[in-house]
Enzyme design. Structure first.
Site, PDB file in Angstrom:
ATOM      1  NE  ARG A   5       3.822  24.542  -0.777  1.00 46.75           N
ATOM      2  CZ  ARG A   5       3.076  25.603  -1.084  1.00 46.75           C
ATOM      3  NH1 ARG A   5       2.318  25.575  -2.175  1.00 46.75           N
ATOM      4  NH2 ARG A   5       3.052  26.672  -0.320  1.00 46.75           N
ATOM      5  NE  ARG A  14       0.210  32.923  -6.950  1.00 46.35           N
ATOM      6  CZ  ARG A  14       0.089  32.659  -5.661  1.00 46.35           C
ATOM      7  NH1 ARG A  14      -0.948  33.100  -4.984  1.00 46.35           N
ATOM      8  NH2 ARG A  14       0.999  31.948  -5.029  1.00 46.35           N
ATOM      9  CB  CYS A  32      -3.906  22.020  -2.662  1.00 46.34           C
ATOM     10  SG  CYS A  32      -2.423  22.382  -3.622  1.00 46.34           S
ATOM     11  NE  ARG A  74      -0.542  27.908   1.534  1.00 50.92           N
ATOM     12  CZ  ARG A  74      -1.798  27.919   1.937  1.00 50.92           C
ATOM     13  NH1 ARG A  74      -2.079  27.866   3.243  1.00 50.92           N
ATOM     14  NH2 ARG A  74      -2.787  27.980   1.072  1.00 50.92           N
ATOM     15  CD  GLU A 119       3.052  24.698  -7.587  1.00 44.73           C
ATOM     16  OE1 GLU A 119       2.896  25.742  -6.942  1.00 44.73           O
ATOM     17  OE2 GLU A 119       4.046  23.950  -7.444  1.00 44.73           O
ATOM     18  CG  HIS A 163       1.077  34.022   0.581  1.00 50.82           C
ATOM     19  ND1 HIS A 163       0.941  32.678   0.815  1.00 50.82           N
ATOM     20  CD2 HIS A 163       1.782  34.136  -0.564  1.00 50.82           C
ATOM     21  CE1 HIS A 163       1.565  32.003  -0.135  1.00 50.82           C
ATOM     22  NE2 HIS A 163       2.074  32.868  -0.986  1.00 50.82           N
ATOM     23  CG  ASN A 223      -3.701  30.009  -5.601  1.00 52.90           C
ATOM     24  OD1 ASN A 223      -4.839  29.736  -5.940  1.00 52.90           O
ATOM     25  ND2 ASN A 223      -3.351  30.105  -4.339  1.00 52.90           N
ATOM     26  CG  ASP A 224       2.336  29.560  -8.320  1.00 53.20           C
ATOM     27  OD1 ASP A 224       2.306  30.799  -8.457  1.00 53.20           O
ATOM     28  OD2 ASP A 224       2.998  28.998  -7.444  1.00 53.20           O
TER      29      ASP A 224
END
Length: 542
Positions: A331, A463, A500, A295, A429, A188, A452-453
């Site tokens: 989200r 990751r 996204c 987020r 995801e 992050h 990402n996931d």
């Protein structure tokens, strides 16, 4: 002059004074002392410094987030005067003749465990408060004072690593660059750097304790190097590179107001990913067509208790009102994995990325979920709000969510509170969600692919594990085929599908995504104009 090399997570160049952030999890050494009274005097000084810091935090929070959220800092000031807590520290210092830092850390652990084991929910919640004030005392005893980001000059942040809860509290206008010893290019902190359009290096083998605040640093993201205390020639060369980068950014401003359309007429929505209410400014400044990912978990981080319904409502309302008619996709909370909040009491997991997180928390602790849903449905009255649910793996979960949403609607109706049921979508995801995306598409209004996931679960690579960066290939054919499958299944059901995750901003894949007929790309605000330029230079059909 010292030069270090690391892995670049955002290219660019910056120069400024170092601001060293020491880890809150300091290893406190047990040290014998000769004079207990001198040690207790040190403790008293640290206590007073802590109270002054907390008072400043209280006054700042009162102005920015209101009395309810600011009250925690008053509670912490009172806890610093608790007789039992202070007597325990004093007793350990006197009887064992050891340093105050160790006595505070030991007392903090003992009291925190005691509160955590209590049956009463309120008392259990105090465990996190005890831990927080103990860490504050230890930092002050060690000379690591709180950073007031509103008072510092623009700085290069140098740290061992940064957690999401630390980065969310930073004044982003003061950050010139990041340099961290550890971290992953998919963390992050890295995502934050890309969002803010600032150079960032990870895996830099610098000794944090040897760097003095104020030391001039050049961070060169293109070359992957950080130069501490550079000589005059290198400084002048860096200044010229910075001027060139600023000129390039100025030229990009010509992209504002232009359509996201290819040379052969293919259009795509270009939205922004944000992590806080204040980030809306970045989205508007970079001419985002909407917010593709807000987020909401960042409302839960960096604090000691759950945000109230009213607090969440005001935050969501402010975002949708600021964005006007533009779409805002919020989200629901994605706590867990690398985003931890002690007061959730999630416990330690061997593999948190595959554990109790996101929608799994919401579907088992439904009161937490209902509080957020009530705030979202109320805020939907004030703008173009959509809700997005993370970590879905089966149609049954969507149906369970809709049942809870219906209960929330009934609650709001009974209390005669204005609300609107907005568009509802899910994040794709997991490989499981991909494989049943045809069934999921029949239930929801849209898909947003969290690459990402999806990448880490498909490739079986954590990751956050920097040792595996060499194996982490987000361009893997399996990932691209999954994305195409999801988009096709969405379109067959008459629904839209966007991306996204970080891949959405990858210029090497822009043409690929356009050929797949991806409807929306949601990226860091700093990437919007670059991506618009790329889209407008692309021809999809041969």
């Amino acid at each position: 002059m010292k030069e270090y090399h690391g892995k670049s997570v955002y290219k660019g160049i910056a120069m400024g004074p170092a601001l060293v952030l020491h880890s809150k999890d300091q290893q406190v050494k047990r040290t014998r002392i000769e004079d207990a009274e001198t040690e207790l005097a040190r403790l008293e000084q640290a206590k007073q410094a802590s109270k002054e810091q907390l008072q400043r935090l209280y006054e700042k929070a009162m102005k920015e987030v209101g009395e309810t959220s600011a009250a925690i800092f008053e509670v912490h000031q009172m806890m610093l005067e608790d007789e039992d807590y202070l007597e325990s520290i004093e007793n350990i210092v006197r009887t064992e003749m050891i340093n105050a830092e160790y006595a505070v850390a030991l007392t903090g652990d003992n009291f925190s465990q005691m509160f955590a084991s209590m049956e009463d929910d309120y008392m259990r919640a105090r465990a996190a408060d005890i831990k927080d004030i103990s860490e504050r005392l230890v930092r002050n005893l060690l000379g690591y004072a709180d950073m007031d980001f509103s008072q510092i000059p623009p700085s290069v942040i140098v740290a061992d690593d940064l957690t999401p809860s630390e980065t969310v509290q930073m004044d982003k206008k003061k950050m010139l660059a990041f340099v961290t010893v550890h971290g992953s290019s998919n963390s992050h902190t890295s995502i934050l750097a890309r969002m803010m359009n600032i150079p960032a290096l990870i895996g830099v083998p610098v000794s944090i304790d040897e760097i003095e605040n104020g030391t001039e640093v050049i961070v060169d993201g293109a070359e992957g190097k950080a130069i501490f205390d550079p000589d005059e020639d290198i400084r002048e060369k860096a200044k010229e590179q910075i001027r060139e980068a600023e000129e390039k950014q100025r030229l990009l401003q010509d992209m504002k107001g232009k359509e996201n359309v290819t040379l052969d007429g293919r259009k795509v929505n270009l939205y922004a990913n944000i992590g806080s209410v204040s980030d809306v400014g970045y989205a508007l400044e970079n001419d985002a067509g909407g917010i593709g990912l807000f987020r909401s978990e960042f409302l839960y981080l960096g604090r000691n208790d759950f945000p109230s319904e009213e607090e969440q409502f005001q935050a969501y309302k402010q975002v949708v009102q600021t964005m006007g008619e533009k779409k805002v996709i919020i989200r629901t909370l994605d706590i867990g994995a690398d985003k931890q909040a002690d007061y959730f009491n999630l416990g330690k997991e061997d593999n948190p990325a595959l554990g109790y997180r996101a929608i799994r928390i919401c579907l088992t602790q439904t009161e937490i979920f209902k509080t957020q849903l009530r705030a979202l449905l109320r805020a939907a009255v004030y703008g173009n709000l959509s809700i997005m649910y993370p970590m879905i793996i089966a149609p049954e979960e969507v149906k369970q969510i809709y049942g809870i949403v219906s209960e929330v609607e009934e609650e709001l109706k009974c209390k005669d509170i204005p609300y609107r049921l907005p568009e509802q979508g899910i994040m794709i995801e997991t490989p499981a969600a991909v494989m049943v995306s045809d069934e999921l598409a029949e239930l929801v209004d849209f898909f947003s692919i969290g690459t990402n996931d999806l990448t880490q679960y498909t490739l079986a690579i954590d990751r956050q594990n920097e040792k595996l960066d060499a194996f982490y290939n987000p361009h893997h054919r399996a990932i691209l085929r999954m994305i195409e499958m999801v988009v096709n299944n969405a379109h067959k059901a008459g629904k839209w599908a966007g991306i996204c995750g970080e891949l959405g901003a990858d210029p090497e894949l822009t043409e690929t995504f356009l050929k797949m007929s991806v409807d929306e790309l949601s990226v860091a605000p700093s990437m919007i104009l670059n991506l618009r330029e790329k889209i407008r230079e692309t021809r999809v059909t041969n």
